[in-house]
Design a protein around this motif. Structure first.
Motif, short mmCIF file in Angstrom:
data_model
loop_
_atom_site.label_atom_id
_atom_site.label_comp_id
_atom_site.label_asym_id
_atom_site.label_seq_id
_atom_site.Cartn_x
_atom_site.Cartn_y
_atom_site.Cartn_z
N VAL A 35 0.82 -1.21 0.00
CA VAL A 35 0.00 0.00 0.00
C VAL A 35 0.85 1.26 0.00
O VAL A 35 0.67 2.14 -0.81
CB VAL A 35 -0.97 0.02 1.20
CG1 VAL A 35 -1.68 1.36 1.30
CG2 VAL A 35 -1.97 -1.10 1.08
N GLY A 36 1.78 1.36 0.92
CA GLY A 36 2.58 2.57 1.01
C GLY A 36 3.96 2.31 1.57
O GLY A 36 4.20 1.31 2.23
N GLN A 37 4.86 3.23 1.28
CA GLN A 37 6.23 3.14 1.77
C GLN A 37 6.68 4.51 2.23
O GLN A 37 6.32 5.53 1.64
CB GLN A 37 7.17 2.67 0.66
CG GLN A 37 6.86 1.31 0.11
CD GLN A 37 7.76 0.98 -1.08
OE1 GLN A 37 8.31 1.85 -1.73
NE2 GLN A 37 7.88 -0.31 -1.37
N ALA A 38 7.47 4.52 3.27
CA ALA A 38 8.08 5.75 3.76
C ALA A 38 9.52 5.80 3.26
O ALA A 38 10.23 4.80 3.30
CB ALA A 38 8.06 5.78 5.29
N TRP A 39 9.92 6.97 2.77
CA TRP A 39 11.27 7.19 2.26
C TRP A 39 11.78 8.51 2.83
O TRP A 39 10.99 9.36 3.23
CB TRP A 39 11.27 7.28 0.73
CG TRP A 39 10.90 6.02 0.03
CD1 TRP A 39 9.66 5.44 -0.04
CD2 TRP A 39 11.76 5.17 -0.72
NE1 TRP A 39 9.71 4.29 -0.77
CE2 TRP A 39 10.99 4.10 -1.21
CE3 TRP A 39 13.11 5.21 -1.03
CZ2 TRP A 39 11.52 3.09 -1.99
CZ3 TRP A 39 13.65 4.20 -1.80
CH2 TRP A 39 12.85 3.15 -2.27
N THR A 40 13.07 8.69 2.84
CA THR A 40 13.65 9.96 3.26
C THR A 40 14.83 10.30 2.35
O THR A 40 15.50 9.41 1.84
CB THR A 40 14.08 9.93 4.74
OG1 THR A 40 14.38 11.25 5.17
CG2 THR A 40 15.28 9.05 4.97
N ARG A 46 14.30 15.50 3.77
CA ARG A 46 12.87 15.61 3.52
C ARG A 46 12.24 14.22 3.47
O ARG A 46 12.79 13.29 2.90
CB ARG A 46 12.64 16.31 2.18
CG ARG A 46 11.20 16.63 1.91
CD ARG A 46 11.06 17.46 0.66
NE ARG A 46 9.71 17.98 0.58
CZ ARG A 46 9.24 18.66 -0.42
NH1 ARG A 46 10.03 18.94 -1.45
NH2 ARG A 46 8.00 19.10 -0.43
N ASP A 47 11.08 14.08 4.11
CA ASP A 47 10.37 12.81 4.13
C ASP A 47 9.45 12.70 2.92
O ASP A 47 8.81 13.68 2.51
CB ASP A 47 9.55 12.68 5.41
CG ASP A 47 10.42 12.54 6.64
OD1 ASP A 47 11.49 11.91 6.54
OD2 ASP A 47 10.05 13.07 7.70
N TRP A 48 9.38 11.48 2.36
CA TRP A 48 8.57 11.20 1.19
C TRP A 48 7.69 10.00 1.46
O TRP A 48 8.02 9.13 2.25
CB TRP A 48 9.46 10.89 -0.01
CG TRP A 48 10.20 12.10 -0.50
CD1 TRP A 48 11.36 12.61 0.01
CD2 TRP A 48 9.82 12.96 -1.57
NE1 TRP A 48 11.73 13.73 -0.69
CE2 TRP A 48 10.80 13.96 -1.67
CE3 TRP A 48 8.75 12.96 -2.46
CZ2 TRP A 48 10.73 14.96 -2.62
CZ3 TRP A 48 8.70 13.96 -3.42
CH2 TRP A 48 9.68 14.95 -3.48
N SER A 49 6.57 9.94 0.75
CA SER A 49 5.65 8.81 0.82
C SER A 49 5.48 8.27 -0.59
O SER A 49 5.27 9.04 -1.54
CB SER A 49 4.30 9.29 1.36
OG SER A 49 3.38 8.25 1.37
N ARG A 50 5.58 6.96 -0.74
CA ARG A 50 5.35 6.35 -2.05
C ARG A 50 4.01 5.63 -1.99
O ARG A 50 3.86 4.64 -1.29
CB ARG A 50 6.47 5.39 -2.41
CG ARG A 50 6.33 4.84 -3.80
CD ARG A 50 7.54 4.03 -4.20
NE ARG A 50 7.38 3.59 -5.57
CZ ARG A 50 7.76 2.40 -6.00
NH1 ARG A 50 8.35 1.55 -5.18
NH2 ARG A 50 7.57 2.06 -7.25
N VAL A 51 3.05 6.17 -2.70
CA VAL A 51 1.69 5.62 -2.73
C VAL A 51 1.29 5.45 -4.18
O VAL A 51 1.41 6.38 -4.98
CB VAL A 51 0.69 6.57 -2.02
CG1 VAL A 51 -0.72 6.03 -2.08
CG2 VAL A 51 1.11 6.80 -0.57
N GLY A 52 0.81 4.26 -4.53
CA GLY A 52 0.39 4.01 -5.90
C GLY A 52 1.53 4.12 -6.89
O GLY A 52 1.31 4.51 -8.04
N GLY A 53 2.75 3.84 -6.46
CA GLY A 53 3.90 3.90 -7.36
C GLY A 53 4.43 5.30 -7.62
O GLY A 53 5.32 5.49 -8.44
#
Length: 71
Positions: A35-40, A46-53
């Protein structure tokens, strides 16, 4: 008019493009698997979210579900 901070640096755009620079580092999976991934970003933090590719800045809240999202 340009957006500048006290030391004269431009604040209207990031100093680098985290995605293009290849500096994103995987942190964790959240939600159901896939569903989702947390990246930095290892350069600017800066924090990023990977949702739906797609990568989204975490501060935009794309990764946060509302009750309407799960009905």
């Amino acid at each position: 008019m340009e957006s500048v901070n006290d030391d004269g640096n431009d604040v209207s755009s990031p100093k680098h493009d985290c995605e293009a620079a290849g500096t994103l580092q995987f942190v964790a999976v959240y939600g159901a698997p896939g569903v989702g991934q947390a990246w930095t970003c290892t350069t600017c933090g800066r924090d990023w979210s990977r949702v739906g590719g797609t990568f989204w800045p975490a501060d935009q809240g794309v990764h946060i579900l509302n009750i309407e999202d799960v009905r």
